[in-house]
Design a protein around this motif. Sequence first.
Motif, PDB file in Angstrom:
ATOM      1  N   VAL A 176      17.794  95.817   8.799  1.00 52.05           N
ATOM      2  CA  VAL A 176      18.439  94.500   8.853  1.00 52.05           C
ATOM      3  C   VAL A 176      17.682  93.503   7.991  1.00 52.05           C
ATOM      4  O   VAL A 176      18.267  92.713   7.224  1.00 52.05           O
ATOM      5  CB  VAL A 176      18.528  94.023  10.316  1.00 52.05           C
ATOM      6  CG1 VAL A 176      19.007  92.573  10.372  1.00 52.05           C
ATOM      7  CG2 VAL A 176      19.457  94.921  11.110  1.00 52.05           C
ATOM      8  N   LEU A 177      16.346  93.524   8.089  1.00 54.63           N
ATOM      9  CA  LEU A 177      15.511  92.586   7.332  1.00 54.63           C
ATOM     10  C   LEU A 177      15.698  92.785   5.830  1.00 54.63           C
ATOM     11  O   LEU A 177      15.913  91.821   5.069  1.00 54.63           O
ATOM     12  CB  LEU A 177      14.049  92.783   7.740  1.00 54.63           C
ATOM     13  CG  LEU A 177      13.018  91.898   7.031  1.00 54.63           C
ATOM     14  CD1 LEU A 177      13.273  90.427   7.341  1.00 54.63           C
ATOM     15  CD2 LEU A 177      11.607  92.289   7.448  1.00 54.63           C
ATOM     16  N   ARG A 178      15.636  93.989   5.367  1.00 62.73           N
ATOM     17  CA  ARG A 178      15.750  94.248   3.928  1.00 62.73           C
ATOM     18  C   ARG A 178      17.155  93.956   3.407  1.00 62.73           C
ATOM     19  O   ARG A 178      17.320  93.377   2.319  1.00 62.73           O
ATOM     20  CB  ARG A 178      15.359  95.706   3.642  1.00 62.73           C
ATOM     21  CG  ARG A 178      13.873  95.977   3.802  1.00 62.73           C
ATOM     22  CD  ARG A 178      13.506  97.401   3.411  1.00 62.73           C
ATOM     23  NE  ARG A 178      12.062  97.601   3.402  1.00 62.73           N
ATOM     24  CZ  ARG A 178      11.257  97.306   2.383  1.00 62.73           C
ATOM     25  NH1 ARG A 178      11.781  96.777   1.272  1.00 62.73           N
ATOM     26  NH2 ARG A 178       9.963  97.516   2.453  1.00 62.73           N
ATOM     27  N   GLU A 179      18.140  94.331   4.197  1.00 64.48           N
ATOM     28  CA  GLU A 179      19.517  94.093   3.746  1.00 64.48           C
ATOM     29  C   GLU A 179      19.821  92.599   3.704  1.00 64.48           C
ATOM     30  O   GLU A 179      20.481  92.112   2.760  1.00 64.48           O
ATOM     31  CB  GLU A 179      20.489  94.809   4.682  1.00 64.48           C
ATOM     32  CG  GLU A 179      21.967  94.653   4.320  1.00 64.48           C
ATOM     33  CD  GLU A 179      22.306  95.200   2.950  1.00 64.48           C
ATOM     34  OE1 GLU A 179      23.308  94.714   2.348  1.00 64.48           O
ATOM     35  OE2 GLU A 179      21.591  96.099   2.466  1.00 64.48           O
ATOM     36  N   ALA A 180      19.330  91.837   4.700  1.00 65.51           N
ATOM     37  CA  ALA A 180      19.564  90.387   4.707  1.00 65.51           C
ATOM     38  C   ALA A 180      18.889  89.716   3.506  1.00 65.51           C
ATOM     39  O   ALA A 180      19.462  88.822   2.863  1.00 65.51           O
ATOM     40  CB  ALA A 180      19.048  89.796   6.013  1.00 65.51           C
ATOM     41  N   LEU A 204      14.207  89.198  15.443  1.00 64.79           N
ATOM     42  CA  LEU A 204      13.119  90.149  15.670  1.00 64.79           C
ATOM     43  C   LEU A 204      13.062  90.463  17.161  1.00 64.79           C
ATOM     44  O   LEU A 204      13.011  89.558  17.993  1.00 64.79           O
ATOM     45  CB  LEU A 204      11.780  89.568  15.234  1.00 64.79           C
ATOM     46  CG  LEU A 204      11.444  89.559  13.742  1.00 64.79           C
ATOM     47  CD1 LEU A 204      10.047  88.990  13.529  1.00 64.79           C
ATOM     48  CD2 LEU A 204      11.547  90.935  13.135  1.00 64.79           C
ATOM     49  N   SER A 205      13.053  91.755  17.506  1.00 62.83           N
ATOM     50  CA  SER A 205      12.971  92.139  18.914  1.00 62.83           C
ATOM     51  C   SER A 205      11.518  92.104  19.383  1.00 62.83           C
ATOM     52  O   SER A 205      10.573  92.108  18.581  1.00 62.83           O
ATOM     53  CB  SER A 205      13.536  93.550  19.110  1.00 62.83           C
ATOM     54  OG  SER A 205      12.657  94.513  18.547  1.00 62.83           O
ATOM     55  N   GLY A 224       1.817  94.733  12.769  1.00 67.02           N
ATOM     56  CA  GLY A 224       2.060  94.976  11.352  1.00 67.02           C
ATOM     57  C   GLY A 224       3.429  94.571  10.863  1.00 67.02           C
ATOM     58  O   GLY A 224       3.795  94.888   9.721  1.00 67.02           O
ATOM     59  N   PHE A 225       4.230  93.876  11.689  1.00 62.45           N
ATOM     60  CA  PHE A 225       5.569  93.492  11.239  1.00 62.45           C
ATOM     61  C   PHE A 225       5.503  92.465  10.107  1.00 62.45           C
ATOM     62  O   PHE A 225       6.417  92.368   9.290  1.00 62.45           O
ATOM     63  CB  PHE A 225       6.407  92.951  12.410  1.00 62.45           C
ATOM     64  CG  PHE A 225       5.975  91.598  12.899  1.00 62.45           C
ATOM     65  CD1 PHE A 225       6.505  90.437  12.348  1.00 62.45           C
ATOM     66  CD2 PHE A 225       5.044  91.462  13.913  1.00 62.45           C
ATOM     67  CE1 PHE A 225       6.113  89.189  12.798  1.00 62.45           C
ATOM     68  CE2 PHE A 225       4.639  90.231  14.358  1.00 62.45           C
ATOM     69  CZ  PHE A 225       5.173  89.089  13.798  1.00 62.45           C
ATOM     70  N   SER A 226       4.399  91.685  10.060  1.00 55.19           N
ATOM     71  CA  SER A 226       4.282  90.699   8.979  1.00 55.19           C
ATOM     72  C   SER A 226       4.213  91.389   7.623  1.00 55.19           C
ATOM     73  O   SER A 226       4.754  90.884   6.627  1.00 55.19           O
ATOM     74  CB  SER A 226       3.047  89.829   9.199  1.00 55.19           C
ATOM     75  OG  SER A 226       1.873  90.628   9.214  1.00 55.19           O
ATOM     76  N   ASP A 227       3.575  92.548   7.565  1.00 54.24           N
ATOM     77  CA  ASP A 227       3.541  93.292   6.305  1.00 54.24           C
ATOM     78  C   ASP A 227       4.938  93.770   5.924  1.00 54.24           C
ATOM     79  O   ASP A 227       5.299  93.785   4.737  1.00 54.24           O
ATOM     80  CB  ASP A 227       2.600  94.496   6.444  1.00 54.24           C
ATOM     81  CG  ASP A 227       1.150  94.069   6.633  1.00 54.24           C
ATOM     82  OD1 ASP A 227       0.795  92.978   6.144  1.00 54.24           O
ATOM     83  OD2 ASP A 227       0.388  94.831   7.260  1.00 54.24           O
ATOM     84  N   THR A 228       5.718  94.156   6.931  1.00 58.22           N
ATOM     85  CA  THR A 228       7.096  94.582   6.655  1.00 58.22           C
ATOM     86  C   THR A 228       7.915  93.426   6.096  1.00 58.22           C
ATOM     87  O   THR A 228       8.717  93.602   5.153  1.00 58.22           O
ATOM     88  CB  THR A 228       7.738  95.113   7.955  1.00 58.22           C
ATOM     89  OG1 THR A 228       6.936  96.165   8.495  1.00 58.22           O
ATOM     90  CG2 THR A 228       9.133  95.638   7.692  1.00 58.22           C
ATOM     91  N   VAL A 229       7.725  92.230   6.666  1.00 54.45           N
ATOM     92  CA  VAL A 229       8.454  91.050   6.176  1.00 54.45           C
ATOM     93  C   VAL A 229       8.056  90.742   4.737  1.00 54.45           C
ATOM     94  O   VAL A 229       8.907  90.491   3.865  1.00 54.45           O
ATOM     95  CB  VAL A 229       8.176  89.844   7.097  1.00 54.45           C
ATOM     96  CG1 VAL A 229       8.784  88.566   6.493  1.00 54.45           C
ATOM     97  CG2 VAL A 229       8.743  90.093   8.485  1.00 54.45           C
ATOM     98  N   ARG A 230       6.782  90.765   4.455  1.00 56.82           N
ATOM     99  CA  ARG A 230       6.324  90.469   3.098  1.00 56.82           C
ATOM    100  C   ARG A 230       6.870  91.493   2.107  1.00 56.82           C
ATOM    101  O   ARG A 230       7.259  91.147   0.983  1.00 56.82           O
ATOM    102  CB  ARG A 230       4.802  90.455   3.060  1.00 56.82           C
ATOM    103  CG  ARG A 230       4.169  89.324   3.851  1.00 56.82           C
ATOM    104  CD  ARG A 230       2.659  89.260   3.612  1.00 56.82           C
ATOM    105  NE  ARG A 230       2.021  88.319   4.517  1.00 56.82           N
ATOM    106  CZ  ARG A 230       1.423  88.654   5.652  1.00 56.82           C
ATOM    107  NH1 ARG A 230       1.391  89.921   6.042  1.00 56.82           N
ATOM    108  NH2 ARG A 230       0.870  87.721   6.417  1.00 56.82           N
ATOM    109  N   ALA A 231       6.853  92.764   2.507  1.00 54.09           N
ATOM    110  CA  ALA A 231       7.365  93.804   1.615  1.00 54.09           C
ATOM    111  C   ALA A 231       8.857  93.603   1.331  1.00 54.09           C
ATOM    112  O   ALA A 231       9.309  93.773   0.193  1.00 54.09           O
ATOM    113  CB  ALA A 231       7.118  95.186   2.231  1.00 54.09           C
ATOM    114  N   ALA A 232       9.638  93.225   2.374  1.00 54.37           N
ATOM    115  CA  ALA A 232      11.076  93.002   2.167  1.00 54.37           C
ATOM    116  C   ALA A 232      11.316  91.822   1.227  1.00 54.37           C
ATOM    117  O   ALA A 232      12.189  91.879   0.341  1.00 54.37           O
ATOM    118  CB  ALA A 232      11.739  92.765   3.523  1.00 54.37           C
ATOM    119  N   LEU A 233      10.575  90.726   1.403  1.00 57.91           N
ATOM    120  CA  LEU A 233      10.716  89.565   0.512  1.00 57.91           C
ATOM    121  C   LEU A 233      10.343  89.929  -0.919  1.00 57.91           C
ATOM    122  O   LEU A 233      11.032  89.547  -1.886  1.00 57.91           O
ATOM    123  CB  LEU A 233       9.820  88.421   1.009  1.00 57.91           C
ATOM    124  CG  LEU A 233      10.237  87.756   2.326  1.00 57.91           C
ATOM    125  CD1 LEU A 233       9.147  86.799   2.810  1.00 57.91           C
ATOM    126  CD2 LEU A 233      11.563  87.009   2.160  1.00 57.91           C
TER     127      LEU A 233
END
Length: 786
Positions: free
Chosen positions: A586-590, A613-614, A622-631
């Motif tokens: 969802v994060l990457r697609e958005a 975010l659930s 480590g979700f912050s790294d996932t957010v940064r990677a998607a951005l």
Amino acid sequence: MRRTGPAFQPFASRGRKAVAAILATFALFSAVSVTLSVWATSRSQYKASVLEVAARQRTLAERYVREVLLVRAGAQADPAYVGALLDRSARALLEGGTAPAVNGDDDETFLSAAKGKRIRAQLVQERKLVRDLRATGAAFLAGRPVARVHLSAHERLHERDPVSRLRILSALTSNVSLNAARSIAAADDRNVDNLITLQTILGAAGFLVSLLLGWALIGATRRQTAHFRSLVISSTDLVLVFGAGGCRYASDSVVQMLGRSDAELLGEAFAALVHPDDLALVHSAYTHGEPAEIVFRVTNRFGEWRHLEAHVTDLRSNRQIRGVVLNARDISERVRLEEQLTRQAFHDGLTGMANRALFRDRLEQALARSERSLNVLAVLLIDLDGFKQVNDSLGHDAGDQLLQAVAERFATEIRPSDTLARLGGDEFAVLIDGAHQSHAVAVAGRLLGSLSEPVWLADRELSVTASIGIALHPGGTGGSAELLRHADVAMYAAKEAGRDRFELFHYDMARELGEQLGLEHELRLGLQRGEFTLYYQPEVDLESGKIVGVESLVRWNSPRRGLVLPDRFIRVAETTGLILALGEFVLREACSQTVRWRNEGLLPEGFVTWVNLSGRQLMSGGFSDTVRAALHDAGLPAECLGLEVTETALVEEGTGGARARAELQQLHDEGVHIAIDDFGTGFSSLGQLRSFPVDMIKVDRSFVQGVEDEAKDAAITANLVTLAHALGLQAIAEGIESDSQLASLRALGCDLAQGYLFARPLPEGQVRTVLAGGFGDLVSGSGVAA
């Protein structure tokens, strides 16, 4: 290569060498003595033959003279033959050879060459005299003058008479032969004396050596006996000897191990120290010498029971022992360790109650009895609600203390005949034999009631609840795995029904569980096949009517189920952990879709795409790294992304919650917007809210729905909006479905709104049309109406 020494053999027969040496000494000296005796005897026999031949020379010399005289008188005689015998015998005595036989006297005799300077000189002189005697006799018989005969022996004879001359030479020959015989006899006597002396020395030496070896044998035997006694005394093995009167001997190790005196161990007193349950076994062992191995208990002076493992040897037929020997060792520590291992294998180390293995074993036994007697039974499966939060917030030590406190409370609510077990984690189970439904329900009620009082942990009160599943077995054939599975299904049904309750298993639950498992499988396949897509619901500025953002909402295009809304599958995704992969999608697609809209020029300045975010994502770390990677991968600025987190997830205690808030703070500092979703339904305090990295609060739809008709909801909504503004935050109302709700929220000063009144969640293609238009007319109209 390392050289190894001889093996240590403490019980080897060290006296064997001494005995062998004594026997060898006797054999050697005996052999030498016999050999010398045989040699001396044979030598004596030989010397006797030599003496006989030497003595015979006198007789032959006199016989030769008689034969010569007989021939001169005209008689029949053969002096030449006698002279030849005399010469051959003299040569045999000197040089060795066969001494000829003499008719009527003796046989041929083999002689060795003479030894000894004196004897040989005498025999040489004898031989010369024999030659002179024969030459004189031959001259006399031939009528020649005897005075002209050359005398090789250098005799000085003045006698001219042939007969006298012959008799003188015969006498000289006899005299020399006799002297030679005497010399030979004297030498033989000396040899015999030497032999006697030698045998005397050998006998004395043999006796002395044997005596020394005997002393060595006695010393070795004493050392071996002392060594054996030392080994027995210092050995840790326990040695007991029993006879007709009870214990006859107890080694020092027995005395030290039990701390008892000999008076307490010997005789019939030993039986008083044996455990009553083992007394018959011990009595049989020392009375009959069997069984060969026994294990029994004896008490020491401190009253502790020591376990002994003994090897029984019947030596009653041995004249030195005449008893039954018990070679024992203390196995108390081993028995204690075995009991400890057995307890660890079948009991929970934390609570001390039965573990899963013991519970399954007792359940199997109960089912076996039920199959024979048709007896009913019940299994209760108990799971604590929210136990993970206790571990995460207060630590695992506090969690262990909670489990111990709960176990103690549960133990007071069941019968001693029931089995209470901890299966693992925060899961407990109860086996109630002979329980009908009413009894099982009553026990479940008591278990829940025992948790009604708070538990004190880490200087705070903690309320704990549980969900209980009940599975009943009506009697007859049944399987333990199936019964536990039914209780597990009922327990999850209790959790789904709101927790802090119990549920009885029925087969509809199994179908529902099967449906859930099937849904989980389809979700996994859907993620692999790309069956998920995003819908977007616009967020509207209530002042301008412009669309200032969208909320990204996931949809599932299932081949079997069609378009599936989140409330149908999100809970399963949360439970199974699939929410992590789904949330990242969802994060990457958005982010990617927002970039495409930006590139098309459809988005106004300050447009934010919001992603939910659930709690599972936040707590995973480590979700912050996932957010940064998607951005980064999408090329979207951080200011264009907003994250919606629930109030409950944001106030989570423990290391997980602290880590999640720290990561949110980092993202917020980098420009990512943060909103609290469903605000007003959680447990955050004003002090907490001030410290959170938040830009916006979303007023829950439950308050928005009652803002027109319910004064309480209107007051709560107004307070929430006021609170947001007081904290410098924006307030957005969600779930607006009517113009009157919109007007009320505008009147309360709410900043943003979303809901079906503006637009339902739309696929990205339809969002383009909405983005181009906006909702200015709708907002203006509501303003007029208001």
